[in-house]
Design an enzyme around this catalytic site. Structure first.
Site, PDB file in Angstrom:
ATOM      1  CD  GLU A   1      -2.738   1.386   0.180  1.00 20.23           C
ATOM      2  OE1 GLU A   1      -2.550   2.398  -0.514  1.00 20.23           O
ATOM      3  OE2 GLU A   1      -3.614   0.530  -0.065  1.00 20.23           O
TER       4      GLU A   1
ATOM      5  CG  ASP B   1      -8.276   5.374  -9.040  1.00 19.29           C
ATOM      6  OD1 ASP B   1      -9.238   5.423  -9.837  1.00 19.29           O
ATOM      7  OD2 ASP B   1      -7.811   6.353  -8.458  1.00 19.29           O
TER       8      ASP B   1
ATOM      9  CE  LYS C   1     -13.451  13.073 -15.329  1.00 25.15           C
ATOM     10  NZ  LYS C   1     -13.001  14.445 -15.010  1.00 25.15           N
TER      11      LYS C   1
ATOM     12  CG  ASP D   1     -17.028  -0.852  -6.765  1.00 27.36           C
ATOM     13  OD1 ASP D   1     -15.975  -0.479  -7.349  1.00 27.36           O
ATOM     14  OD2 ASP D   1     -17.624  -0.135  -5.936  1.00 27.36           O
TER      15      ASP D   1
ATOM     16  CB  THR E   1     -13.463  -4.362   1.799  1.00 29.36           C
ATOM     17  OG1 THR E   1     -14.036  -3.822   0.595  1.00 29.36           O
ATOM     18  CG2 THR E   1     -12.468  -5.458   1.427  1.00 29.36           C
ATOM     19  CE  LYS E   2     -14.029   1.685   6.228  1.00 32.39           C
ATOM     20  NZ  LYS E   2     -13.423   2.464   7.337  1.00 32.39           N
ATOM     21  CG  PHE E   3     -13.937   0.465  -1.461  1.00 33.76           C
ATOM     22  CD1 PHE E   3     -13.795   1.818  -1.672  1.00 33.76           C
ATOM     23  CD2 PHE E   3     -14.077  -0.367  -2.570  1.00 33.76           C
ATOM     24  CE1 PHE E   3     -13.797   2.346  -2.955  1.00 33.76           C
ATOM     25  CE2 PHE E   3     -14.083   0.148  -3.853  1.00 33.76           C
ATOM     26  CZ  PHE E   3     -13.937   1.507  -4.050  1.00 33.76           C
TER      27      PHE E   3
END
Length: 235
Positions: free
Chosen positions: A90, A140, A144, A176, A214-216
């Site tokens: 990370e 990520d 675009k 997602d 996950t929370k995300f």
């Protein structure tokens, strides 16, 4: 952590797949970097090569996760699979500090932490066939079109992942963002000489039980986002 001899780095794209947004560290996270990084952290620089197995007291299959966020799901996976070793990567300091604290709280000995660019690490930092599994969860999507070049999953990166995976090793991805899922599917299915789609060409996989939600991911589901898992096996 032990490092082996250095090696010259090949030419690589300078476009980063992330933007470094450094949030303020909590007092606990600052302590984690002072006191826990020497225990769990891997100090690596581009050009160096290190043996992942040398990081652990016991040799076990190694899972490396790219972009673990706050580290909660990675810590849960490591706690649930003591028969495996884990490396988490990370770039954002608050997430790294959060995971270091979780490792201390859970008394986990089978997880080490890296803070670096995954592209550089996979190109030069790992020996060939040194990993059993690579995980890339919710990167990520750079939605675009003009930013698609920033997506981490590019043909060169697919080849780099294949290089460090053992034959039969797993590359597990999840997103997602449906357009990015389609991008991932097409790119990896096109690399059929390196990887086999476990669900069959053109198919997404069912989320395996060992990947925690996950929370995300929950936030995305509340927004109506469909989550896609992709699981490929190294030929």
């Amino acid at each position: 952590m032990p490092l082996s001899e250095t090696t010259s780095a090949p030419l690589r794209r300078e476009i980063r797949s992330f933007v470094l947004r450094e949030g303020r560290l909590t007092a606990g996270q600052e302590r984690a970097f002072r006191e826990l990084w020497p225990r769990f952290g891997i100090d690596w620089q581009p050009g160096e090569v290190f043996d992942p197995q040398a990081l652990f007291a016991t040799a076990r299959p190694i899972t490396l996760e790219i972009g673990f966020g706050d580290g909660e799901s990675l810590a849960a996976m490591a706690a649930a699979a003591p028969e495996r070793n884990f490396i988490g990567l990370e770039v954002h300091r608050p997430g790294v500090g959060h995971l270091l604290l979780r490792l201390e709280q859970r008394d986990l000995t089978n997880l080490r932490v890296l803070r670096t660019d995954a592209t550089a690490l996979f190109e030069t930092g790992l020996p060939s066939a040194s990993l059993d599994r690579v995980q890339l969860f919710f990167p990520d999507p750079w939605p675009k079109k003009r930013h698609h070049k920033r997506r981490i999953l590019q043909p060169g990166f697919v080849a780099a992942v294949a290089r460090v995976l053992q034959p039969g090793g797993i590359f597990h991805l999840a997103t997602d963002w449906t357009p990015y899922a389609d991008w991932m599917l097409a790119m990896l299915d096109d690399a059929s000489e390196l990887f086999e789609n476990s669900a069959g060409l053109g198919q997404f996989s069912v989320r395996p039980a060992q990947r925690p939600i996950t929370k995300f991911e929950r936030r995305g589901q509340r927004l109506g986002h469909q989550v896609h898992d992709l699981i490929y096996q190294r030929r």
